[in-house]
Enzyme design. Sequence first.
Site, mmCIF file in Angstrom:
data_model
loop_
_atom_site.group_PDB
_atom_site.id
_atom_site.type_symbol
_atom_site.label_atom_id
_atom_site.label_comp_id
_atom_site.label_asym_id
_atom_site.label_seq_id
_atom_site.Cartn_x
_atom_site.Cartn_y
_atom_site.Cartn_z
ATOM 1 N N ARG A 50 -18.494 -19.246 -2.207
ATOM 2 C CA ARG A 50 -18.160 -20.536 -2.835
ATOM 3 C C ARG A 50 -19.343 -21.501 -2.754
ATOM 4 O O ARG A 50 -19.679 -22.177 -3.727
ATOM 5 C CB ARG A 50 -16.935 -21.173 -2.195
ATOM 6 C CG ARG A 50 -16.554 -22.481 -2.913
ATOM 7 C CD ARG A 50 -15.451 -23.224 -2.226
ATOM 8 N NE ARG A 50 -15.915 -24.056 -1.156
ATOM 9 C CZ ARG A 50 -15.838 -25.386 -1.104
ATOM 10 N NH1 ARG A 50 -15.280 -26.049 -2.093
ATOM 11 N NH2 ARG A 50 -16.281 -26.056 -0.080
ATOM 12 N N SER A 97 0.875 -21.979 -1.031
ATOM 13 C CA SER A 97 0.880 -23.368 -0.585
ATOM 14 C C SER A 97 -0.307 -23.565 0.352
ATOM 15 O O SER A 97 -0.371 -22.936 1.405
ATOM 16 C CB SER A 97 2.195 -23.651 0.150
ATOM 17 O OG SER A 97 2.149 -24.916 0.749
ATOM 18 N N HIS A 131 14.109 -10.695 1.895
ATOM 19 C CA HIS A 131 14.337 -9.405 2.558
ATOM 20 C C HIS A 131 15.405 -8.561 1.860
ATOM 21 O O HIS A 131 15.630 -7.416 2.222
ATOM 22 C CB HIS A 131 14.719 -9.632 4.028
ATOM 23 C CG HIS A 131 14.216 -8.557 4.944
ATOM 24 N ND1 HIS A 131 13.785 -7.317 4.497
ATOM 25 C CD2 HIS A 131 14.065 -8.530 6.294
ATOM 26 C CE1 HIS A 131 13.395 -6.585 5.525
ATOM 27 N NE2 HIS A 131 13.558 -7.294 6.626
ATOM 28 N N ASP A 163 10.567 -5.133 1.658
ATOM 29 C CA ASP A 163 10.564 -4.711 3.061
ATOM 30 C C ASP A 163 9.214 -5.052 3.689
ATOM 31 O O ASP A 163 8.223 -5.317 2.994
ATOM 32 C CB ASP A 163 10.879 -3.208 3.179
ATOM 33 C CG ASP A 163 9.887 -2.381 2.394
ATOM 34 O OD1 ASP A 163 8.698 -2.375 2.763
ATOM 35 O OD2 ASP A 163 10.289 -1.749 1.398
HETATM 36 N N1 CAO Z 1 -9.003 -25.340 4.950
HETATM 37 C C1 CAO Z 1 -10.102 -26.105 4.957
HETATM 38 N N2 CAO Z 1 -10.634 -26.661 3.834
HETATM 39 C C2 CAO Z 1 -10.009 -26.441 2.664
HETATM 40 C C3 CAO Z 1 -8.851 -25.636 2.588
HETATM 41 C C4 CAO Z 1 -8.346 -25.067 3.787
HETATM 42 N N3 CAO Z 1 -7.258 -24.301 3.789
HETATM 43 N N4 CAO Z 1 -8.466 -25.560 1.306
HETATM 44 C C5 CAO Z 1 -9.336 -26.287 0.600
HETATM 45 N N5 CAO Z 1 -10.256 -26.818 1.413
HETATM 46 C C6 CAO Z 1 -11.378 -27.675 1.039
HETATM 47 C C7 CAO Z 1 -11.813 -27.380 -0.372
HETATM 48 O O1 CAO Z 1 -12.681 -26.289 -0.419
HETATM 49 C C8 CAO Z 1 -12.458 -28.702 -0.755
HETATM 50 O O2 CAO Z 1 -13.728 -28.806 -0.133
HETATM 51 P P1 CAO Z 1 -14.964 -29.596 -0.791
HETATM 52 O O3 CAO Z 1 -14.565 -31.039 -0.762
HETATM 53 O O4 CAO Z 1 -16.114 -29.231 0.073
HETATM 54 O O5 CAO Z 1 -15.106 -29.074 -2.195
HETATM 55 C C9 CAO Z 1 -11.531 -29.716 -0.112
HETATM 56 O O6 CAO Z 1 -10.923 -29.026 0.998
HETATM 57 C C10 CAO Z 1 -10.467 -30.248 -1.039
HETATM 58 O O7 CAO Z 1 -9.890 -29.175 -1.719
HETATM 59 P P2 CAO Z 1 -8.651 -29.244 -2.730
HETATM 60 O O8 CAO Z 1 -7.596 -30.171 -2.251
HETATM 61 O O9 CAO Z 1 -9.125 -29.465 -4.122
HETATM 62 O O10 CAO Z 1 -8.228 -27.729 -2.483
HETATM 63 P P3 CAO Z 1 -7.436 -26.697 -3.281
HETATM 64 O O11 CAO Z 1 -7.958 -26.506 -4.669
HETATM 65 O O12 CAO Z 1 -7.372 -25.481 -2.466
HETATM 66 O O13 CAO Z 1 -6.005 -27.332 -3.227
HETATM 67 C C11 CAO Z 1 -3.976 -28.398 -3.704
HETATM 68 C C12 CAO Z 1 -5.347 -27.962 -4.200
HETATM 69 C C13 CAO Z 1 -3.222 -28.810 -4.910
HETATM 70 C C14 CAO Z 1 -3.260 -27.265 -3.017
HETATM 71 C C15 CAO Z 1 -4.091 -29.521 -2.696
HETATM 72 O O14 CAO Z 1 -4.776 -30.585 -3.242
HETATM 73 C C16 CAO Z 1 -2.725 -29.990 -2.185
HETATM 74 O O15 CAO Z 1 -2.012 -30.741 -2.835
HETATM 75 N N6 CAO Z 1 -2.351 -29.530 -0.970
HETATM 76 C C17 CAO Z 1 -1.098 -29.863 -0.338
HETATM 77 C C18 CAO Z 1 -0.168 -28.708 -0.412
HETATM 78 C C19 CAO Z 1 1.210 -29.126 -0.016
HETATM 79 O O16 CAO Z 1 1.667 -30.236 -0.225
HETATM 80 N N7 CAO Z 1 1.918 -28.245 0.581
HETATM 81 C C20 CAO Z 1 3.227 -28.570 1.063
HETATM 82 C C21 CAO Z 1 4.077 -27.410 0.962
HETATM 83 S S1 CAO Z 1 5.676 -27.540 1.670
HETATM 84 O O17 CAO Z 1 6.129 -29.020 1.688
#
Ligand code: CAO
Length: 230
Positions: A39, A147, A200, A204
């Site tokens: 990346r 997620s 489930h 499996d």
């Molecule tokens: N660990 C560490 N860093 C991470 C990461 C992780 N798991 N995932 C992404 N990053 C980094 C990215 O690489 C990016 O880095 P840069 O600023 O250096 O480019 C930064 O964090 C921001 O990334 P992003 O938010 O655009 O990442 P994404 O495209 O993977 O995610 C999205 C998009 C929509 C999943 C996120 O913005 C979001 O909304 N997350 C919340 C999910 C959520 O609400 N889950 C709840 C589920 S149950 O209630």
Amino acid sequence: MVPIKGLQRTMVKTMEKAHKVPTFGYADEIVMDGLVELRAALKQTAADRGVRLSYMPFIMKAASHALHEYPVLNSHVDDECTVVTHKASHNIALAMDTPSGLLVPNIKDVQAKSVFEIAQELNELQALGSEGRLGAEHLKGGTFTLSNIGVIGGTYMGPILVVPQVMIGALGGVKKMPRYNEQDELVPKMIMEVSWSADHRVLDGVTVAKFSNLWKSYIETPQKLLLDLR
Ligand code: CAO
């Protein structure tokens, strides 16, 4: 008193439906060094073409490649659990934190899209989400969900299925951790945990474990994604 209505009411119904499904969990850790490096090497090129490149487009493409081998994970099951329908399109949904609350839009036909195209679409969905403009066309038809709670924090999670889908994965934060190498030396590795929840009744543990191993192999050695490029 705060009334529960609108989007939150929809969430109540969806969660109650999901609660009836017997699920099992499976978790593993992924060594992210290869993907972190890849990346970093491609981020500026994507930015020059107007796209912000996160890990997610690679992770989604890896899921699609693994779903080709395990199509039952990309399916819908009816309420009475009498029929499981394998879906040809890999419409991979992503839990998204938006000002209107948790929404789960999907990227359609991930199997037919390049990593760049997935990133482009993810950027568009994020922009629409932050402007409160995600519509039914973005939210309907998901076949498999991821997620990425790790953006916020955390390591493990117990994700809830998005019924009628049968599989969901939650990603923890990418963290530098000590791990032993082949020479029994402690070395720093970038580690991300994944926590899967699976229906489930139709899946499996062995199938889920094999799928997870294959998906993990694409992330740990992302060059493998090139082999299946069309
Ligand atoms: N660990 C560490 N860093 C991470 C990461 C992780 N798991 N995932 C992404 N990053 C980094 C990215 O690489 C990016 O880095 P840069 O600023 O250096 O480019 C930064 O964090 C921001 O990334 P992003 O938010 O655009 O990442 P994404 O495209 O993977 O995610 C999205 C998009 C929509 C999943 C996120 O913005 C979001 O909304 N997350 C919340 C999910 C959520 O609400 N889950 C709840 C589920 S149950 O209630």
